[in-house]
Design a protein around this motif. Structure first.
Motif, mmCIF file in Angstrom:
data_model
loop_
_atom_site.group_PDB
_atom_site.id
_atom_site.type_symbol
_atom_site.label_atom_id
_atom_site.label_comp_id
_atom_site.label_asym_id
_atom_site.label_seq_id
_atom_site.Cartn_x
_atom_site.Cartn_y
_atom_site.Cartn_z
ATOM 1 N N HIS A 478 -6.874 45.320 37.424
ATOM 2 C CA HIS A 478 -6.368 46.021 36.208
ATOM 3 C C HIS A 478 -7.768 46.098 35.187
ATOM 4 N N PRO A 479 -8.038 47.149 34.492
ATOM 5 C CA PRO A 479 -9.125 47.166 33.506
ATOM 6 C C PRO A 479 -9.272 46.003 32.581
ATOM 7 N N ILE A 480 -8.211 45.276 32.189
ATOM 8 C CA ILE A 480 -8.219 44.276 31.399
ATOM 9 C C ILE A 480 -8.984 43.189 32.009
ATOM 10 N N ALA A 481 -8.726 42.972 33.376
ATOM 11 C CA ALA A 481 -9.504 41.968 34.208
ATOM 12 C C ALA A 481 -10.907 42.198 34.301
ATOM 13 N N HIS A 482 -11.087 43.589 34.276
ATOM 14 C CA HIS A 482 -12.617 43.729 34.372
ATOM 15 C C HIS A 482 -13.294 43.335 32.993
ATOM 16 N N ALA A 483 -12.619 43.627 31.980
ATOM 17 C CA ALA A 483 -13.139 43.033 30.757
ATOM 18 C C ALA A 483 -13.417 41.447 30.514
ATOM 19 N N ILE A 484 -12.545 40.739 31.034
ATOM 20 C CA ILE A 484 -12.685 39.464 31.114
ATOM 21 C C ILE A 484 -13.741 38.873 32.011
#
Ligand code: ADP
Ligand code: MG
Length: 752
Positions: A478-484
């Motif tokens: 998920h894009p959220i995962a990439h952010a973290i």
């Protein structure tokens, strides 16, 4: 079962398409056939064990058509140019012949009104012998295909447009020939001073001119594919054993390291391994600004390097490249049939026999009724003129061009602007769309969120808290995962392996670390877990459009981080433009409601559905469709595939080289939502063009047939001269094709 696309040789008109379809469909083992008059292609699916392409040709060749296989792709242009040149030569040879005919006709007419003296006997005799010779050349050499059409009609009972022209001009010629040969003995029955050689000459000249202009323009409507193919570089500069060697593009293999110098074309798709540059991707994405590409970024074949220099590793070659996909898709879409064409097909299929019937009946009526008032000789002469006139003006050839030429232009224009349209049906449906559903992440926003806030509620150090969260996210796409993950990389925070990783659809993820089960996700997930959490703690952030990611065990919440995604620069304008077109825009997202509402408000979206699971997106679309809405859904095509498929028009936002071409009806290259507005305008423009074309195709037939039949004669004493009918026919086809061409050059707010 086999599906094949063949090129067809010998097509002239819409009725040709229906003759070919009907003939091949009758062959045992043929499941489906669709013939496109615009691209002159046939799509046939057949049972290999029962029949083969040779069988098709055995049936088609006597009718004057042949299939070329395997499909010569793309359209062989040189072959078309040769045909065109041949037509032009024939046309030039007709110029003096037509001038002589008009001179004789004109003199006769002027002499009738006593404006000029009668032609002297010597000249009159000279032309008396010359015209039959000229008409013979015109009919038997230039008009050979029409006579063949006539022959086929008598031999196989199949009539197409050639049959009509052949019959009309043939009858005019034959009658004139009989009069010249046996004039003396027929004197008492018919007016032997009247011959119609000039009619057959001028009609064939006009029809040939029309066909020539039509073929020339048709070639222009379909040049989008050729332009795309021309983007392809012929050679690549490859590093082999430490040396630079230039090799033909066909010899490039996966993993080759390719050097791209300033100003050079990128030969295949790949990923930059060294250097950086600005790349002009306009030809593929329609985006005019060059894009900066660095190590790790993907490059696409057919685009052009500007000033920098770099090397990249080939990842996609030959038919796998984005450019090859685009060409294939454009070709298939241009060859597909729009539903609106079904009517035109049906009409042109029955048109020819009906017109033949009308012509025969008209001749009969003239003889029956006309004789009583005008005498046999005059009535027969009028009847003959009507007969020829009807056959000539009624040709349905413009009808067969109306839809395909506009579709070819529409699809080609789309491709030029980075809008890939799957088929003609989609292009047709798009103009009726009244509701657009957009995904938030990656469609309205850039889909590249960053971590912006950390609230650690646990007893751990912040780094430990982030490390646990990131270890879970490590396994998510998920894009959220990439952010973290990106945040941990920046801060050099270590992550560890988790076991029992699972993603919880629409809510988050879970995994086990040191024997404890951890959960990361949204507030809904916390609710499901039943852990205590005061939502007001995150509301301050969500109200600013940030997305919360909470970390928890089964017992309690350990803290949360906030990720924020930027809104795409073009989103607001695109939503605004959609509203101007009277289209309702609804945003659906699995994200937090406050976050979604904040984003929606920023871009001016009417309606928001938050906390939506992927399958609920599909249900929402079904609901809207039940209410009678035509729904388009724009998403990233990854977890939205079912919703994209359910929507009337599924629109995939493509970024980089990954193109979700297959699942969506429309793919917007460069992931640019403002292209959706262009696509809808393009669809409206194409549909309007088709309707105009159908009008131009029909109007001549509708008005022309009754006039040619002589309906106006009793009222105004007016008959339609078959030569005018020939000119009108030619003009009808030419106006249809040039109207389609006009669409090609027409600019509508940024669509080139
Ligand atoms: P969308 O594409 O609208 O974000 P998804 O179904 O992909 O919809 O995700 C819905 C929500 O689930 C996200 O907004 C987020 O709150 C949560 N979520 C999904 N995947 C993760 C993840 N890897 N980490 C944290 N939260 C996640
Ligand atoms: Mg998503």
């Amino acid at each position: 079962m086999q599906n094949k696309t063949f090129r067809i040789r010998g097509m002239h008109c819409a009725s040709c398409a229906s003759i070919i379809e009907r003939t091949v469909k009758k062959i045992d083992g043929v499941e489906y056939i669709s013939v496109n008059n615009g691209t002159e292609n046939a799509k046939i699916s057949f049972d290999k064990s029962k029949t083969n392409p040779d069988d098709f040709n055995k049936k088609l060749e006597p009718l004057g058509y042949s299939l070329i296989f395997p499909a010569v792709q793309p359209l062989k242009k040189t072959e078309k140019y040769m045909e065109l040149k041949d037509m032009r030569n024939k046309l030039f040879s007709l110029i003096p012949i037509v001038l002589v005919s008009i001179f004789v006709m004109g003199w006769d007419l002027l002499a009738q009104f006593k404006i000029t003296p009668e032609m002297s006997a010597m000249w009159s005799d000279f032309f008396h012998y010359l015209l039959p010779i000229l008409a013979t050349y015109t009919l038997f050499v230039v008009g050979k295909s029409y006579l063949l059409g006539l022959y086929r009609f008598f031999r196989y009972g199949k009539a197409n447009m050639d049959t009509l022209i052949g019959l009309g001009t043939g009858v005019a010629f034959l009658y004139s020939f009989i009069v010249s040969a046996f004039g003396e003995s027929l004197k008492s029955f018919i007016n032997v001073n009247q011959s119609y050689y000039d009619v057959s000459i001028v009609v064939i000249a006009f029809i040939t001119l029309g066909k020539y202009l039509e073929a020339r323009s048709k070639l222009k409507t379909g040049d989008a594919i050729e332009k795309l193919l021309n983007l392809q570089a012929k050679t690549a500069l490859v590093v082999k054993d430490g040396k630079e060697v230039e090799i033909p593009i066909e010899q490039v293999v996966h993993g080759d390291i390719i050097i791209v110098k300033p100003g050079a074309k990128i030969p295949v798709d790949g990923i930059i391994v060294e250097g950086s540059s600005f790349i002009d991707e306009a030809m593929v994405t329609g985006e005019s600004m060059p894009v900066e590409k660095k190590v790790g970024d993907s490059v696409v074949s057919g685009t052009i390097n500007t000033t920098g220099s770099f090397t990249f590793k080939a990842t996609k070659i030959g038919s796998e490249t984005l450019l090859a996909h685009i060409v294939k898709m454009v070709e298939e879409a241009q060859g597909s049939k729009a539903p609106i064409q079904a009517l035109a097909d049906k009409i042109s299929g029955i048109f020819v026999p009906i017109v033949l019937g009308i012509a025969v009946v008209t001749l009969g009526l003239w003889l029956l009724i006309g004789t009583q008032y005008l005498g046999f000789s005059q009535a027969f002469s009028f009847g003959l003129v009507s007969f020829v006139g009807i056959l000539v003006i009624a040709c349905p050839c413009a009808l067969g061009l109306a839809t395909p030429t506009a579709i070819i232009v529409g699809v080609g224009k789309g491709a030029k602007n980075g809008i890939l349209i799957k088929d003609a049906a989609i292009l047709e449906k798009l103009h009726k769309v009244d509701t657009v559903i957009v995904d938030k992440t990656g469609t309205i926003t850039k889909g590249k969120p960053t971590l912006v806030d950390i609230q650690n509620l646990s007893t751990w150090q912040v780094d430990k808290f982030i490390s646990v969260l990131a270890s879970l996210e490590n396994k998510s796409e998920h894009p959220i995962a990439h952010a973290i993950i990106n945040y941990t990389k920046e801060k050099s925070i270590n992550t560890v392996d988790v076991s029992n990783f699972e993603s919880i659809k629409g809510k988050g993820i879970k995994g086990t670390l040191d024997g404890t089960e951890y959960f990361a996700g949204n507030a809904k997930l916390m609710q499901d877990l039943g852990v205590m959490f005061d939502v007001s703690q995150i509301e301050k952030f969500t109200a600013q459009g940030k997305t919360p990611v909470l970390l928890a065990t089964k017992e309690k919440v350990l803290g949360f981080v906030m990720v924020a995604d930027e809104i795409k620069a073009e989103s607001k304008q695109a939503v605004n433009d959609l509203h101007k077109l009277g289209i309702k825009v609804i945003m659906v997202t699995g994200d937090d409601e406050k976050t979604a509402k904040y984003m929606a408000k920023l871009v001016g979206i009417d309606d928001v559905l938050a906390h939506v699971l992927p399958e609920d997106k599909l249900i929402k679309i079904k609901e809207l469709q039940k209410e009678g809405h035509i729904v388009a859904m724009a998403g990233d095509g990854v977890n939205d595939a079912p919703a994209l498929a359910q929507a009337d028009v599924g629109i995939a936002m493509a970024t980089g080289t990954d193109v979700a071409i297959e699942s969506a009806g429309i793919t917007l290259l460069g992931g640019d939502i403002s292209k959706l507005v262009k696509a809808i305008k393009l669809s409206k423009m194409t549909m309007l063009g088709i309707k105009q074309n159908l009008f131009w195709a029909f109007i001549y037939n509708l008005i022309g047939i009754p006039i040619a039949a002589g309906l106006l004669y009793p009222i105004w004493g007016f008959m339609l001269n078959p030569m005018i009918a020939g000119a009108a026919m030619a003009f009808s086809s030419v106006s249809v094709v040039s109207n389609s061409l006009r669409l090609k050059t027409k600019k509508i707010s940024g669509i080139e």
